[in-house]
Write an enzyme that holds these catalytic residues in place. Structure first.
Site: not given
Ligand code: PEP
Length: 252
Positions: A9-11, A100, A102, A171, A177, A216, A237-238
């Site tokens: 997930n590149w966000k 998600h 966010e 999650e 993150g 993470s 993600g990251g």
């Protein structure tokens, strides 16, 4: 047997240039073959989906599917800024992340909206990746399992049998993150609780639905997490922004 699935997930990251480098590096890394029985996908921001679809094709990157980070709760019409699931399908997406944390936190997306989005994704023959998870306060007050199972139960109430065509991503919000990964045992315990919650509706469905862990995930913790019985892969993600790290997690 449930396949192991890794979804990046590149966000809100990437650029025309860096996307090109990312796909080129991943294509090189995957061309010598990947472990069998696994699936991989990446979810770039909407404006880059066509570019990434073209790059995946030009590099003959058959191992990598495309996904999107969200979809509208509506089919079409006067919803300025929304992107319909059918449009994502046309661009070649196979997966769409919905709910998600966010989006739940910053866009007030409640469980009912998450189910409406999942239904749109299913109606367009793609796989919704339905995210659930508890906040740090909810975990510290001993309510993590209750909160997460309630989120799952709400999806079961609406989606019913159609959950068989969905993925769930556990999650924990405190792990997203932050670099604070849930221990493999903490994650496994929650994945087990989610599967038991699904089994209350249908045992067979529960044993087939893939439950991914997100929060993470890095190359150095993926092996231990993915080895757990009820963890069927990761939503990353990251670490997915770095193609070498993404490849390492895919091979974990
Ligand atoms: C995510 O955004 O879904 C996620 C899990 O992020 P990170 O891996 O950076 O914690």
């Amino acid at each position: 047997m449930r396949p192991l699935i890794v979804i990046g997930n590149w966000k809100m990251n990437g650029s025309l240039g860096s996307n090109q480098d990312w796909i080129k590096t991943v294509a090189r890394g995957m061309e010598s073959g990947m472990p069998s029985g696994r699936k991989y996908a990446v979810c770039p921001p909407f404006p880059y989906l066509q570019q990434c679809a073209d790059l995946v094709k030009s590099h003959s990157l058959t191992f990598l599917s495309l996904g999107a980070q969200d979809a509208s709760a509506y089919k079409s019409g006067a919803y300025t800024g929304d992107v319909a699931a059918s449009m994502l399908k046309e661009l070649g997406c196979s997966y769409v992340i919905v709910g998600h944390s966010e989006r739940r936190q910053m866009h007030q997306e409640v469980d009912e909206i998450v189910s409406a989005k999942a239904l749109q994704v299913l109606d367009s023959d793609m796989t919704p990746v339905i995210c659930v998870g508890e906040t740090a306060d909810e975990r510290n007050s001993g309510r993590a399992e209750e909160i997460v199972c309630a989120q799952v139960a709400k999806q079961v109430n609406v989606l019913q049998d159609r959950l068989a065509d969905c993925l769930i991503a556990y999650e924990p919000v405190w792990a997203i993150g932050t670099g604070k990964v849930a221990s493999a045992q903490v994650a496994q315990d929650m994945h087990r609780a989610i599967r038991l919650q699904l089994a209350e509706f249908d045992e067979d469905l529960a044993s087939h639905v893939g439950i991914l862990y997100g929060g993470s995930v890095k190359p150095d913790n993926a092996v231990e997490l993915f080895a757990m019985l009820d963890i069927d892969g990761g939503l990353v993600g990251g670490a997915s922004l770095n193609p070498q790290d993404f490849l390492a997690i895919c091979q974990a």
